[in-house]
Design a protein around this motif. Structure first.
Motif, short mmCIF file in Angstrom:
data_model
loop_
_atom_site.label_atom_id
_atom_site.label_comp_id
_atom_site.label_asym_id
_atom_site.label_seq_id
_atom_site.Cartn_x
_atom_site.Cartn_y
_atom_site.Cartn_z
N LEU A 166 0.72 -1.01 0.07
CA LEU A 166 -0.02 -0.05 -0.18
C LEU A 166 0.84 1.31 0.09
O LEU A 166 1.75 1.65 0.96
CB LEU A 166 -0.85 0.01 1.15
N VAL A 167 0.81 2.01 -0.98
CA VAL A 167 1.55 3.34 -1.14
C VAL A 167 0.78 4.45 -1.60
O VAL A 167 -0.29 4.35 -2.18
CB VAL A 167 2.78 3.09 -2.20
N ARG A 168 1.32 5.78 -1.27
CA ARG A 168 0.70 6.88 -1.67
C ARG A 168 1.69 7.67 -2.51
O ARG A 168 2.98 7.73 -2.16
CB ARG A 168 0.49 7.69 -0.50
N ALA A 169 1.24 8.06 -3.84
CA ALA A 169 2.22 8.99 -4.79
C ALA A 169 1.61 10.22 -4.97
O ALA A 169 0.28 10.46 -5.02
CB ALA A 169 2.46 8.13 -6.10
N TRP A 170 2.36 11.37 -5.37
CA TRP A 170 2.23 12.51 -5.84
C TRP A 170 1.44 12.46 -7.26
O TRP A 170 0.44 12.86 -7.42
CB TRP A 170 3.40 13.26 -5.80
N LYS A 171 2.17 11.77 -8.09
CA LYS A 171 1.49 11.64 -9.44
C LYS A 171 1.44 10.10 -9.79
O LYS A 171 2.63 9.42 -9.46
CB LYS A 171 2.21 12.44 -10.53
N GLY A 172 0.69 9.85 -10.69
CA GLY A 172 0.81 8.38 -11.05
C GLY A 172 -0.17 8.43 -12.46
O GLY A 172 -1.05 9.21 -12.79
N VAL A 215 5.28 8.78 -9.26
CA VAL A 215 6.36 9.62 -8.81
C VAL A 215 6.17 10.21 -7.26
O VAL A 215 4.88 10.67 -7.21
CB VAL A 215 6.15 10.95 -9.60
N TYR A 216 6.86 10.25 -6.42
CA TYR A 216 6.59 10.62 -5.14
C TYR A 216 7.10 12.10 -4.97
O TYR A 216 8.08 12.56 -5.63
CB TYR A 216 7.43 9.58 -3.99
N ARG A 217 6.69 12.80 -3.90
CA ARG A 217 7.22 14.06 -3.79
C ARG A 217 7.99 14.32 -2.22
O ARG A 217 7.53 14.07 -1.57
CB ARG A 217 5.99 15.11 -3.63
N GLN A 218 9.17 14.78 -2.75
CA GLN A 218 10.11 14.97 -1.53
C GLN A 218 10.10 13.96 -0.61
O GLN A 218 10.31 12.93 -0.86
CB GLN A 218 9.84 16.53 -0.98
N SER A 219 9.93 14.30 0.58
CA SER A 219 10.00 13.44 1.76
C SER A 219 9.09 12.35 1.67
O SER A 219 9.37 11.24 2.37
CB SER A 219 9.85 14.10 3.18
N ALA A 220 7.96 12.51 1.01
CA ALA A 220 7.01 11.51 1.00
C ALA A 220 7.50 10.22 0.07
O ALA A 220 6.76 9.15 0.11
CB ALA A 220 5.68 12.10 0.30
N ARG A 221 8.78 10.43 -0.27
CA ARG A 221 9.09 9.21 -1.23
C ARG A 221 9.65 8.07 -0.24
O ARG A 221 9.25 6.91 -0.37
CB ARG A 221 10.54 9.80 -2.05
N ASN A 222 9.95 8.55 0.77
CA ASN A 222 10.67 7.52 1.98
C ASN A 222 10.68 6.16 1.58
O ASN A 222 11.19 5.68 0.85
CB ASN A 222 9.69 8.05 3.13
N PHE A 223 9.51 5.42 2.53
CA PHE A 223 9.36 3.98 2.26
C PHE A 223 8.45 3.52 1.13
O PHE A 223 8.23 2.28 0.85
CB PHE A 223 9.01 3.28 3.63
N ASN A 224 8.03 4.28 0.44
CA ASN A 224 6.98 4.01 -0.37
C ASN A 224 7.44 3.42 -1.49
O ASN A 224 6.87 2.08 -1.91
CB ASN A 224 6.25 5.29 -1.03
#
Length: 277
Positions: free
Chosen positions: A175-181, A188-197
Protein backbone atom coordinates in the motif's frame (compact mmCIF):
# COMPACT_ATOMS: atom_id res chain seq x y z
CA UNK A 1 -3.07 -1.73 -19.33
CA UNK A 2 -5.39 0.62 -17.45
CA UNK A 3 -4.91 -0.20 -13.74
CA UNK A 4 -7.24 2.45 -12.33
CA UNK A 5 -10.02 1.14 -10.10
CA UNK A 6 -13.12 3.10 -9.21
CA UNK A 7 -12.59 3.42 -5.47
CA UNK A 8 -10.35 2.58 -2.54
CA UNK A 9 -13.02 0.19 -1.28
CA UNK A 10 -12.86 -1.77 -4.54
CA UNK A 11 -9.05 -1.75 -4.50
CA UNK A 12 -8.81 -3.40 -1.06
CA UNK A 13 -11.90 -5.63 -1.27
CA UNK A 14 -9.92 -8.86 -1.75
CA UNK A 15 -7.43 -8.29 1.08
CA UNK A 16 -8.20 -11.23 3.37
CA UNK A 17 -8.00 -11.50 7.13
CA UNK A 18 -4.47 -12.42 8.16
CA UNK A 19 -2.77 -10.77 5.18
CA UNK A 20 0.71 -9.25 5.38
CA UNK A 21 0.77 -5.60 4.26
CA UNK A 22 3.83 -3.54 3.31
CA UNK A 23 2.81 0.05 3.96
CA UNK A 24 4.70 3.12 2.76
CA UNK A 25 5.24 6.30 4.71
CA UNK A 26 7.49 7.69 7.41
CA UNK A 27 5.74 9.15 10.42
CA UNK A 28 2.72 10.70 8.71
CA UNK A 29 4.58 11.68 5.54
CA UNK A 30 3.40 9.83 2.45
CA UNK A 31 1.12 7.37 4.22
CA UNK A 32 -1.65 5.73 2.13
CA UNK A 33 -4.31 7.07 4.49
CA UNK A 34 -7.25 6.55 2.13
CA UNK A 35 -6.42 2.89 1.53
CA UNK A 36 -5.90 2.34 5.26
CA UNK A 37 -9.33 3.83 5.98
CA UNK A 38 -10.86 1.60 3.30
CA UNK A 39 -9.39 -1.48 5.01
CA UNK A 40 -10.78 -0.23 8.31
CA UNK A 41 -14.23 0.15 6.77
CA UNK A 42 -14.01 -3.31 5.18
CA UNK A 43 -13.54 -4.89 8.60
CA UNK A 44 -10.38 -6.77 7.61
CA UNK A 45 -8.57 -8.05 10.69
CA UNK A 46 -5.69 -10.19 12.04
CA UNK A 47 -3.28 -8.24 9.83
CA UNK A 48 0.51 -8.20 9.85
CA UNK A 49 1.81 -4.77 8.89
CA UNK A 50 5.33 -4.02 7.71
CA UNK A 51 6.01 -0.30 7.99
CA UNK A 52 8.59 2.04 9.44
CA UNK A 53 6.16 2.89 12.23
CA UNK A 54 2.48 2.54 13.07
CA UNK A 55 1.20 6.06 12.54
CA UNK A 56 -0.22 7.91 15.54
CA UNK A 57 -3.17 7.14 17.77
CA UNK A 58 -5.77 8.70 15.46
CA UNK A 59 -4.22 8.59 12.00
CA UNK A 60 -2.70 6.17 9.52
CA UNK A 61 -2.02 2.62 10.69
CA UNK A 62 -2.85 3.83 14.18
CA UNK A 63 -6.52 3.69 13.20
CA UNK A 64 -6.28 0.00 12.37
CA UNK A 65 -4.27 -0.62 15.53
CA UNK A 66 -6.81 1.17 17.72
CA UNK A 67 -9.56 -1.00 16.22
CA UNK A 68 -7.55 -4.15 17.10
CA UNK A 69 -7.15 -5.11 13.42
CA UNK A 70 -3.36 -5.58 13.55
CA UNK A 71 -1.97 -8.78 15.01
CA UNK A 72 1.72 -8.22 14.28
CA UNK A 73 4.02 -5.35 13.31
CA UNK A 74 7.44 -5.37 11.68
CA UNK A 75 8.80 -1.87 12.12
CA UNK A 76 11.81 0.18 13.17
CA UNK A 77 10.19 2.89 15.29
CA UNK A 78 7.26 2.69 17.66
CA UNK A 79 7.18 6.13 19.27
CA UNK A 80 4.36 8.69 19.06
CA UNK A 81 1.71 6.01 19.55
CA UNK A 82 0.59 5.33 23.12
CA UNK A 83 -1.89 2.66 22.06
CA UNK A 84 0.90 0.79 20.29
CA UNK A 85 2.96 0.71 23.48
CA UNK A 86 -0.04 -0.34 25.54
CA UNK A 87 -0.97 -3.24 23.25
CA UNK A 88 2.62 -4.43 22.96
CA UNK A 89 3.35 -4.37 26.69
CA UNK A 90 0.01 -5.96 27.58
CA UNK A 91 0.50 -8.89 25.22
CA UNK A 92 -2.11 -7.89 22.64
CA UNK A 93 0.36 -7.16 19.81
CA UNK A 94 3.44 -8.95 18.47
CA UNK A 95 6.24 -6.60 17.40
CA UNK A 96 9.39 -7.40 15.45
CA UNK A 97 11.68 -4.41 15.84
CA UNK A 98 14.18 -4.08 12.99
CA UNK A 99 16.93 -1.50 12.41
CA UNK A 100 15.63 1.10 9.97
CA UNK A 101 18.19 0.56 7.22
CA UNK A 102 17.83 -3.19 7.55
CA UNK A 103 14.04 -2.88 7.23
CA UNK A 104 14.44 -0.82 4.07
CA UNK A 105 16.83 -3.35 2.55
CA UNK A 106 14.64 -6.31 3.55
CA UNK A 107 11.77 -4.73 1.59
CA UNK A 108 13.99 -3.86 -1.39
CA UNK A 109 15.45 -7.37 -1.42
CA UNK A 110 11.98 -8.90 -1.35
CA UNK A 111 10.98 -6.87 -4.38
CA UNK A 112 14.21 -7.77 -6.19
CA UNK A 113 13.94 -11.53 -5.75
CA UNK A 114 16.83 -11.66 -3.27
CA UNK A 115 15.87 -14.05 -0.45
CA UNK A 116 18.41 -12.80 2.11
CA UNK A 117 21.51 -10.65 2.52
CA UNK A 118 24.34 -10.06 4.98
CA UNK A 119 24.72 -6.77 6.87
CA UNK A 120 27.01 -5.52 9.62
CA UNK A 121 24.08 -3.83 11.39
CA UNK A 122 23.14 -5.63 14.59
CA UNK A 123 26.23 -7.82 14.92
CA UNK A 124 27.06 -8.38 18.58
CA UNK A 125 23.57 -7.39 19.74
CA UNK A 126 20.27 -9.17 20.33
CA UNK A 127 19.39 -8.38 16.71
CA UNK A 128 21.86 -11.12 15.76
CA UNK A 129 22.03 -13.15 18.94
CA UNK A 130 18.28 -13.37 19.48
CA UNK A 131 16.20 -12.76 22.56
CA UNK A 132 14.47 -9.53 21.60
CA UNK A 133 10.94 -9.67 23.06
CA UNK A 134 8.45 -9.98 20.21
CA UNK A 135 5.41 -10.75 22.33
CA UNK A 136 4.51 -10.55 26.00
CA UNK A 137 1.68 -12.16 27.89
CA UNK A 138 -0.74 -10.21 30.06
CA UNK A 139 1.60 -10.64 33.04
CA UNK A 140 4.60 -9.10 31.27
CA UNK A 141 6.41 -12.34 30.56
CA UNK A 142 8.12 -12.79 27.19
CA UNK A 143 6.31 -15.56 25.31
CA UNK A 144 7.83 -15.01 21.85
CA UNK A 145 11.42 -13.84 21.38
CA UNK A 146 13.50 -13.25 18.29
CA UNK A 147 15.57 -16.27 17.17
CA UNK A 148 19.34 -16.15 16.72
CA UNK A 149 20.47 -15.37 13.19
CA UNK A 150 23.21 -16.85 11.10
CA UNK A 151 26.46 -14.87 11.05
CA UNK A 152 29.47 -15.11 8.80
CA UNK A 153 32.90 -13.51 8.57
CA UNK A 154 33.87 -11.79 5.31
CA UNK A 155 37.15 -10.24 4.23
CA UNK A 156 36.93 -6.46 3.75
CA UNK A 157 39.36 -3.63 3.08
CA UNK A 158 39.47 -3.08 6.86
CA UNK A 159 40.11 -6.76 7.59
CA UNK A 160 37.81 -9.60 8.50
CA UNK A 161 34.36 -8.48 9.68
CA UNK A 162 31.34 -10.34 10.98
CA UNK A 163 27.97 -9.94 9.27
CA UNK A 164 24.48 -11.13 10.12
CA UNK A 165 22.07 -12.75 7.67
CA UNK A 166 18.75 -10.93 7.27
CA UNK A 167 15.81 -12.41 5.38
CA UNK A 168 13.94 -10.42 2.73
CA UNK A 169 10.33 -9.34 3.23
CA UNK A 170 7.63 -10.10 0.67
CA UNK A 171 4.11 -8.93 1.47
CA UNK A 172 0.76 -10.12 0.18
CA UNK A 173 -0.18 -6.51 -0.58
CA UNK A 174 1.76 -3.26 -0.83
CA UNK A 175 0.00 0.00 0.00
CA UNK A 176 1.60 3.27 -1.12
CA UNK A 177 0.79 6.90 -1.77
CA UNK A 178 2.21 8.82 -4.72
CA UNK A 179 2.13 12.46 -5.76
CA UNK A 180 1.56 11.61 -9.42
CA UNK A 181 0.74 8.40 -11.19
CA UNK A 182 -0.50 7.31 -14.59
CA UNK A 183 -2.97 4.64 -15.63
CA UNK A 184 -0.15 2.15 -16.17
CA UNK A 185 0.92 2.42 -12.53
CA UNK A 186 4.08 4.49 -12.99
CA UNK A 187 4.53 6.57 -9.83
CA UNK A 188 6.30 9.74 -8.76
CA UNK A 189 6.66 10.65 -5.07
CA UNK A 190 7.16 14.19 -3.81
CA UNK A 191 10.13 15.07 -1.67
CA UNK A 192 10.09 13.45 1.81
CA UNK A 193 6.98 11.42 0.93
CA UNK A 194 9.24 9.23 -1.19
CA UNK A 195 10.63 7.57 2.00
CA UNK A 196 9.50 3.92 2.30
CA UNK A 197 6.94 4.09 -0.50
CA UNK A 198 9.14 2.76 -3.36
CA UNK A 199 10.27 -0.12 -1.14
CA UNK A 200 6.77 -1.05 -0.02
CA UNK A 201 5.65 -0.96 -3.65
CA UNK A 202 8.41 -3.38 -4.64
CA UNK A 203 7.73 -5.80 -1.79
CA UNK A 204 4.02 -6.32 -2.43
CA UNK A 205 2.87 -9.24 -4.57
CA UNK A 206 -0.12 -7.02 -5.32
CA UNK A 207 0.59 -3.31 -4.90
CA UNK A 208 -2.13 -0.69 -4.64
CA UNK A 209 -1.24 2.98 -5.10
CA UNK A 210 -3.35 5.94 -4.15
CA UNK A 211 -2.30 8.93 -6.25
CA UNK A 212 -2.94 12.60 -5.66
CA UNK A 213 -2.75 13.53 -9.35
CA UNK A 214 -3.70 10.97 -12.00
CA UNK A 215 -2.20 11.67 -15.42
CA UNK A 216 -2.42 9.93 -18.76
CA UNK A 217 0.27 7.52 -20.02
CA UNK A 218 3.12 9.44 -21.58
CA UNK A 219 2.71 12.54 -19.41
CA UNK A 220 5.32 11.46 -16.87
CA UNK A 221 8.97 11.99 -17.77
CA UNK A 222 10.42 8.44 -17.66
CA UNK A 223 13.58 9.82 -16.02
CA UNK A 224 11.50 11.06 -13.08
CA UNK A 225 9.53 7.88 -12.40
CA UNK A 226 10.42 6.42 -8.98
CA UNK A 227 8.30 3.26 -9.15
CA UNK A 228 7.81 1.66 -12.58
CA UNK A 229 4.33 0.38 -13.32
CA UNK A 230 5.52 -3.23 -13.38
CA UNK A 231 5.42 -3.13 -9.56
CA UNK A 232 1.88 -1.72 -9.36
CA UNK A 233 -1.34 -3.63 -10.01
CA UNK A 234 -4.02 -1.11 -8.94
CA UNK A 235 -4.26 2.68 -8.95
CA UNK A 236 -6.79 4.74 -6.97
CA UNK A 237 -7.20 8.38 -8.01
CA UNK A 238 -7.81 10.59 -4.97
CA UNK A 239 -10.25 13.46 -4.92
CA UNK A 240 -8.79 16.95 -4.31
CA UNK A 241 -10.18 16.79 -0.78
CA UNK A 242 -8.55 13.42 -0.09
CA UNK A 243 -5.24 14.59 -1.56
CA UNK A 244 -5.23 17.70 0.64
CA UNK A 245 -6.15 15.87 3.85
CA UNK A 246 -2.70 15.55 5.45
CA UNK A 247 -1.72 15.67 9.07
CA UNK A 248 1.38 17.05 10.80
CA UNK A 249 2.84 14.75 13.41
CA UNK A 250 4.41 17.44 15.61
CA UNK A 251 3.74 21.16 15.68
CA UNK A 252 6.04 23.52 17.57
CA UNK A 253 5.73 27.28 17.86
CA UNK A 254 8.21 30.05 18.55
CA UNK A 255 7.77 33.84 18.83
CA UNK A 256 9.25 36.11 16.23
CA UNK A 257 11.93 38.55 17.45
CA UNK A 258 10.66 41.87 18.79
CA UNK A 259 10.20 44.72 16.28
CA UNK A 260 13.31 46.70 15.49
CA UNK A 261 13.83 50.37 14.61
CA UNK A 262 12.39 49.78 11.16
CA UNK A 263 8.96 49.45 12.75
CA UNK A 264 8.35 45.85 11.73
CA UNK A 265 5.24 44.48 13.42
CA UNK A 266 5.74 42.21 16.41
CA UNK A 267 3.62 39.08 16.26
CA UNK A 268 3.76 35.57 17.61
CA UNK A 269 4.28 33.46 14.54
CA UNK A 270 3.79 29.70 14.39
CA UNK A 271 6.73 27.77 13.03
CA UNK A 272 5.39 24.46 11.94
CA UNK A 273 7.66 21.44 11.92
CA UNK A 274 7.08 17.75 11.58
CA UNK A 275 6.34 15.00 9.14
CA UNK A 276 3.35 16.18 7.18
CA UNK A 277 2.74 14.18 3.98
Amino acid sequence: MDKVVSSAAEAVADIPDGARLAVGGFGLSGIPAVLIDAILEAGTTDLEAVSNNCGVDEWGLGRLLFAKRIRRMISSYVGENKEFARQYLSGELEVELTPQGTLAERLRAGGSGIPAFYTATGVGTQVAEGGLPWKYDSEGNVVVASPPKETKVFSTAEGDKEYVLEEAIVADFGLVRAWKGDRHGNLVYRQSARNFNPLAAMAGRITIAEVEHLVEPGELDPDLVHTPGVYVQRVVALTPEQAADKKIEKVTTRPRPAAGPSGDATVDDAATHGLGG
